[in-house]
Design a protein around this motif. Structure first.
Motif, mmCIF file in Angstrom:
data_model
loop_
_atom_site.group_PDB
_atom_site.id
_atom_site.type_symbol
_atom_site.label_atom_id
_atom_site.label_comp_id
_atom_site.label_asym_id
_atom_site.label_seq_id
_atom_site.Cartn_x
_atom_site.Cartn_y
_atom_site.Cartn_z
ATOM 1 N N VAL A 298 19.496 6.898 5.888
ATOM 2 C CA VAL A 298 19.977 5.566 6.243
ATOM 3 C C VAL A 298 18.968 4.492 5.860
ATOM 4 O O VAL A 298 19.280 3.534 5.153
ATOM 5 C CB VAL A 298 20.295 5.492 7.746
ATOM 6 N N SER A 299 17.737 4.645 6.311
ATOM 7 C CA SER A 299 16.735 3.595 6.101
ATOM 8 C C SER A 299 16.124 3.643 4.714
ATOM 9 O O SER A 299 15.702 2.617 4.173
ATOM 10 C CB SER A 299 15.632 3.715 7.148
ATOM 11 N N GLY A 300 16.018 4.825 4.098
ATOM 12 C CA GLY A 300 15.358 4.956 2.812
ATOM 13 C C GLY A 300 13.862 5.103 2.911
ATOM 14 O O GLY A 300 13.188 5.246 1.883
ATOM 15 N N PHE A 301 13.293 5.109 4.130
ATOM 16 C CA PHE A 301 11.862 5.284 4.307
ATOM 17 C C PHE A 301 11.534 6.769 4.514
ATOM 18 O O PHE A 301 12.412 7.601 4.709
ATOM 19 C CB PHE A 301 11.362 4.453 5.489
ATOM 20 N N ILE A 302 10.239 7.094 4.480
ATOM 21 C CA ILE A 302 9.783 8.477 4.568
ATOM 22 C C ILE A 302 10.212 9.107 5.891
ATOM 23 O O ILE A 302 10.081 8.500 6.954
ATOM 24 C CB ILE A 302 8.253 8.552 4.419
ATOM 25 N N ASP A 303 10.708 10.330 5.802
ATOM 26 C CA ASP A 303 11.005 11.130 6.980
ATOM 27 C C ASP A 303 10.033 12.311 6.980
ATOM 28 O O ASP A 303 10.215 13.296 6.260
ATOM 29 C CB ASP A 303 12.447 11.625 6.941
ATOM 30 N N PHE A 304 8.963 12.211 7.781
ATOM 31 C CA PHE A 304 7.915 13.230 7.762
ATOM 32 C C PHE A 304 8.387 14.552 8.375
ATOM 33 O O PHE A 304 7.716 15.572 8.225
ATOM 34 C CB PHE A 304 6.685 12.730 8.519
ATOM 35 N N SER A 305 9.506 14.538 9.052
ATOM 36 C CA SER A 305 9.979 15.759 9.692
ATOM 37 C C SER A 305 10.625 16.729 8.697
ATOM 38 O O SER A 305 10.856 17.892 9.032
ATOM 39 C CB SER A 305 10.987 15.418 10.794
ATOM 40 N N LYS A 306 10.940 16.267 7.491
ATOM 41 C CA LYS A 306 11.586 17.116 6.494
ATOM 42 C C LYS A 306 10.549 17.614 5.495
ATOM 43 O O LYS A 306 9.793 16.826 4.917
ATOM 44 C CB LYS A 306 12.690 16.344 5.770
ATOM 45 N N ALA A 307 10.517 18.921 5.299
ATOM 46 C CA ALA A 307 9.528 19.528 4.409
ATOM 47 C C ALA A 307 9.825 19.169 2.958
ATOM 48 O O ALA A 307 10.976 18.994 2.551
ATOM 49 C CB ALA A 307 9.527 21.037 4.589
ATOM 50 N N SER A 308 8.770 19.056 2.163
ATOM 51 C CA SER A 308 8.909 18.764 0.750
ATOM 52 C C SER A 308 7.673 19.261 0.010
ATOM 53 O O SER A 308 6.549 19.139 0.506
ATOM 54 C CB SER A 308 9.081 17.257 0.521
ATOM 55 N N ARG A 309 7.908 19.818 -1.170
ATOM 56 C CA ARG A 309 6.805 20.230 -2.033
ATOM 57 C C ARG A 309 6.759 19.397 -3.311
ATOM 58 O O ARG A 309 6.139 19.790 -4.292
ATOM 59 C CB ARG A 309 6.937 21.715 -2.375
ATOM 60 N N HIS A 310 7.425 18.259 -3.268
ATOM 61 C CA HIS A 310 7.489 17.393 -4.441
ATOM 62 C C HIS A 310 6.131 16.709 -4.662
ATOM 63 O O HIS A 310 5.617 16.041 -3.771
ATOM 64 C CB HIS A 310 8.580 16.336 -4.244
ATOM 65 N N GLN A 311 5.569 16.890 -5.854
ATOM 66 C CA GLN A 311 4.273 16.313 -6.189
ATOM 67 C C GLN A 311 4.364 15.573 -7.518
ATOM 68 O O GLN A 311 5.068 16.008 -8.438
ATOM 69 C CB GLN A 311 3.199 17.399 -6.283
ATOM 70 N N VAL A 312 3.631 14.470 -7.596
ATOM 71 C CA VAL A 312 3.635 13.628 -8.792
ATOM 72 C C VAL A 312 2.199 13.280 -9.155
ATOM 73 O O VAL A 312 1.403 12.897 -8.282
ATOM 74 C CB VAL A 312 4.448 12.335 -8.564
ATOM 75 N N GLY A 313 1.870 13.415 -10.435
ATOM 76 C CA GLY A 313 0.584 12.953 -10.962
ATOM 77 C C GLY A 313 0.827 11.927 -12.050
ATOM 78 O O GLY A 313 1.691 12.125 -12.924
ATOM 79 N N ILE A 314 0.102 10.822 -12.005
ATOM 80 C CA ILE A 314 0.340 9.716 -12.946
ATOM 81 C C ILE A 314 -0.994 9.225 -13.497
ATOM 82 O O ILE A 314 -1.948 9.004 -12.740
ATOM 83 C CB ILE A 314 1.070 8.544 -12.262
#
Length: 589
Positions: A298-314
Motif C-alpha cells: 500500500v505505502s510503497g515503503f520498506i517492510d522489514f518484516s518480509k525476508a529478501s535476498r535481493h542485493q544490488v551493487g552499483i
C-alpha cells in the motif's frame, strides 16, 4: 536645453575629477617627502653624511643601534626620528610571519536591514536565523537541522477495466484517492557545511503515511509509519591540497538514484556508499552496495518484516563538462542479484544480471539534450512446474529528450525505445526491464501511463513512475519477457511568473512486439496489435507565498487522460478512455 545642461554637468565633473587627482597626487608626494626630509636633517647630526638613503629612512635593529651621542641636544632628535619608519618596517614582514586572524566572538550573528543585530529566535520561523535550521551552532561547531514536509494529495481516477480478462477478480472502475504524507527529518553535523564541509553527519528521515481507497484492486484506509533514511556520513580523506576534493563513507539505510533520470535504479536499502570527487568536483565517483527489502503493497515503503535476498551493487562515474562545457555524463554499471525461493518444491529461482550504459544531461549551445542508452545481460530463471529453467538475458533501451528554451517557454520532444521479446516461448529474453526505476519524464507522476500504477489483475502493465511494460507485480523480480515499447512525447513548459508554472504533454505509445506474454498472475497478456495508446496531460504549479527564494507552500493541479488503442484494447478488452485528476498541497518547514 538638456544637452547644454548635460555638457555643463560633464564639464564640472571633469574639472572636479582633475582637481581631485591633482590634490591626491600632491598629498601623497608631500606625505612621502616630509618624513624623509625631517629624518635627513635630524639624523645628519648622529650618522655620517655618506650613509645611503636606505640607511637614513630605515633605522637599524634595536639590538644593533649605536648609543646616543653624549651631546645634550642629540638624544631627543635621534630617538624621535625612527618613529615613522618603524611602522613601515613592521608592514614589510614576509607572509609566513603574519599572525593569523583569530575567530571573532559571535561570528554567527546576523543583522537586519537596518543594521541592528538580531537576537530573537523563533523555532517556528524558518525565514530568519534559526538554530533548528542549522543557521546557528547548537554547541561549539555542532549544528542541528530539523526538516518537516506535509503533502496532501486528492485524486479522482478511473481505471482500465480488466474484469473481462479476470472475471472473478475484484475491480473498481473508479476511485477517489486520498494520500497524506508527513515527512520528518533531523540531521546532526560537525561544521556548518557551508565554507567547511562537514566531516560527520548523522541523518534520520521518516514518514507517517495515510492512504484511502488505493487503486483498482485494493480499497480501504491504511496508516503506516516508516523510517526510510537512517545513515551516517564520515569524511575519509582529501584527494587534493587546494581543492575540496573529498571522499566520504555513508553507511545505513539510504536512498540512491543511479542516473539523471532514474531509468535503472531509484530505490532505498541497507548498505554502504563510498563517494567523492576530483578536479574541483568535475569528476565524481560512487561505489554503492545495497540490500533491498520487500515493499509494503500500500505505502510503497520498506517492510522489514518480509525476508529478501535481493542485493544490488552499483559503480557510477560522473564527468561534468563532458566534451563541451555545460554537458554532463554519467557512466554506470549495475549488478543485480535477486534469488527467489520456490516454496512448493524448495528450489531457488535465481536472477543475476548486469546493466551497463550511459546517460547525459545538459546544454549543447541553446539546446538541452538528454540522451541515454543502457543494456542488460545475464541469467534469469523461470519457474516451470515448480522447477527453475535457466534463461539468457540480452536486452537494451535508448532515450532522447530534446528541449529548446525560448524566453519563458521551453519546448520539448522526447522518444524512448525499449526492446521487447519477439519469442516469449524460447530461453533467450530480449525484453528490457529495470531493477527499480522511478522516472520524471514525459509528464512523470502527472502522466496516466507513466505516473499511475496500471493494474492488470493482481499484476501490472506498468508500475507507478515507470514506462516499462514489464507485466510484473510490485515486489516481483525484473521480468525480461515483455513486449517492449516505443514512447513519443511532445510538450512544453511555461513560466508565467515566479509564482505560476505550467507543463503540457502529449504521449503516444506503441508496443514493439506482439504475442502472448506471461504475467505475475499466471494468465497471459495477449497483445495482437502494436498501437498502445494516446494520452494528454496538463500540470499547473502555484507558489502563493514567495519569500526570497524558498518554496515553503506549493499547490499543484493536474489532469491526464489516456485512450487505449488496439494493442491495449487486445490486452484489456476495453476501449474506454480513462482519466486522472489531482490536487496536491505541499507545506515545507
Amino acid at each position: 536645453m538638456t544637452d547644454e545642461r548635460g555638457f555643463e554637468a560633464r564639464g564640472v565633473g571633469y574639472f572636479l575629477s582633475v582637481f581631485a587627482v591633482c590634490c591626491l597626487s600632491s598629498g601623497l608626494f608631500g606625505q612621502a617627502q616630509t618624513p624623509t626630509a625631517a629624518s635627513s636633517a635630524d639624523v645628519a647630526a648622529a650618522v655620517p653624511t655618506d650613509s645611503s638613503t636606505v640607511a637614513q629612512a630605515t633605522p637599524p635593529p634595536a639590538d644593533k643601534q649605536a648609543p646616543p651621542s653624549p651631546a645634550p641636544t642629540a638624544p631627543a632628535p635621534v630617538a624621535a626620528a625612527p618613529a615613522a619608519p618603524a611602522a613601515r618596517a613592521a608592514d614589510a614582514k614576509p607572509p609566513d610571519e603574519i599572525v593569523p586572524v583569530k575567530g571573532v566572538k559571535g561570528r554567527w550573528g546576523t543583522f537586519n536591514l537596518a543594521g541592528h543585530p538580531e537576537y530573537t529566535f523563533n523555532p517556528f520561523d524558518p525565514y530568519h536565523q534559526n538554530t533548528l535550521k542549522a543557521d546557528y551552532p547548537m554547541a561549539g561547531d555542532w549544528f542541528i537541522q530539523v526538516n518537516a514536509l506535509n503533502t496532501d494529495v486528492y485524486k479522482s481516477r478511473s481505471n482500465l477495466d480488466f474484469s473481462k480478462v479476470f472475471p472473478g477478480a475484484k475491480f473498481n472502475s473508479h476511485n477517489n484517492f486520498f494520500n497524506e504524507n508527513v515527512f520528518y527529518g533531523i540531521e546532526l553535523r560537525h561544521h556548518a557545511d557551508v565554507f567547511v564541509p562537514s566531516n560527520f553527519k548523522l541523518h534520520l528521515d521518516g514518514v507517517f503515511d495515510h492512504k484511502q481507497d488505493v487503486n483498482a484492486v485494493n480499497s480501504g484506509d491504511f496508516n503506516n509509519n516508516h523510517i526510510f533514511d537512517a545513515f551516517v556520513d564520515i569524511h575519509l580523506f582529501d584527494a587534493g591540497q587546494s581543492n575540496f576534493d573529498l571522499t566520504f563513507l555513508r553507511a545505513g539505510i539510504f536512498a540512491f538514484q543511479s542516473d539523471f533520470h532514474g531509468l535503472i535504479f531509484n530505490d532505498e536499502g541497507l548498505g554502504g556508499r563510498i563517494f567523492g570527487e576530483f578536479l574541483k568536483n568535475r569528476l565524481r565517483y560512487d561505489v554503492v552496495y545495497l540490500k533491498l527489502f520487500q515493499k509494503d503493497a500500500v505505502s510503497g515503503f520498506i517492510d522489514f518484516s518480509k525476508a529478501s535476498r535481493h542485493q544490488v551493487g552499483i559503480t557510477r562515474f560522473t564527468w561534468e563538462d563532458f566534451l563541451v562545457k555545460g554537458w554532463n555524463s554519467e557512466w554506470t554499471v549495475h549488478f543485480n542479484y535477486d534469488p527467489r525461493d520456490i516454496k512448493a518444491t524448495g528450489h531457488i529461482a535465481g536472477l543475476n544480471t548486469v546493466y551497463f550504459g550511459n546517460t547525459m544531461n545538459g546544454h549543447l549551445g541553446r539546446w538541452i539534450f538528454n540522451p541515454a542508452v543502457y543494456g542488460v545481460a545475464g541469467k534469469a530463471d523461470h519457474v516451470v512446474a515448480g522447477a527453475p529453467v535457466r534463461h539468457d538475458v540480452l536486452a537494451w533501451m535508448g532515450l532522447a529528450d530534446l528541449e529548446y528554451p525560448l524566453d519563458y517557454v521551453k519546448f520539448r520532444l522526447g522518444y524512448t525505445y525499449v526492446s521487447g521479446d519477439s519469442n516469449p516461448n524460447d530461453t533467450t529474453d530480449h525484453g528490457f526491464d529495470s531493477i527499480s526505476d522511478a522516472v520524471q519524464l514525459f509528464g512523470g507522476p502527472i502522466s496516466y501511463f507513466v505516473g499511475e500504477d496500471i493494474k492488470f489483475g493482481a499484476g501490472d502493465l506498468v508500475r507507478a513512475n515507470s514506462f516499462y511494460p514489464s507485466l510484473r507485480a510490485g515486489n516481483a523480480p525484473a521480468n525480461y519477457v515483455n513486449p517492449g515499447l516505443q514512447l513519443m512525447n511532445a510538450g512544453m513548459d511555461v513560466t508565467f511568473s515566479p509564482r505560476i508554472q505550467m507543463a503540457l504533454n502529449a504521449n503516444y505509445t506503441r508496443f514493439n512486439e506482439t504475442g502472448s506474454f506471461p504475467t505475475a498472475t499466471g494468465t497471459n497478456a495477449n497483445i495482437l496489435h502494436k498501437d498502445g495508446g494516446i494520452e494528454g496531460n496538463a500540470f499547473i504549479r502555484i507558489k502563493p507565498f514567495l519569500h526570497q527564494i524558498n518554496q515553503n507552500v506549493v499547490l499543484d493541479l493536474g489532469v491526464s487522460a489516456l485512450h487505449p488503442l488496439q494493442g491495449m484494447q487486445d490486452m484489456f478488452q476495453t476501449d474506454k478512455t480513462v482519466y486522472s485528476t489531482f490536487v496536491a498541497l505541499r507545506l515545507v518547514y
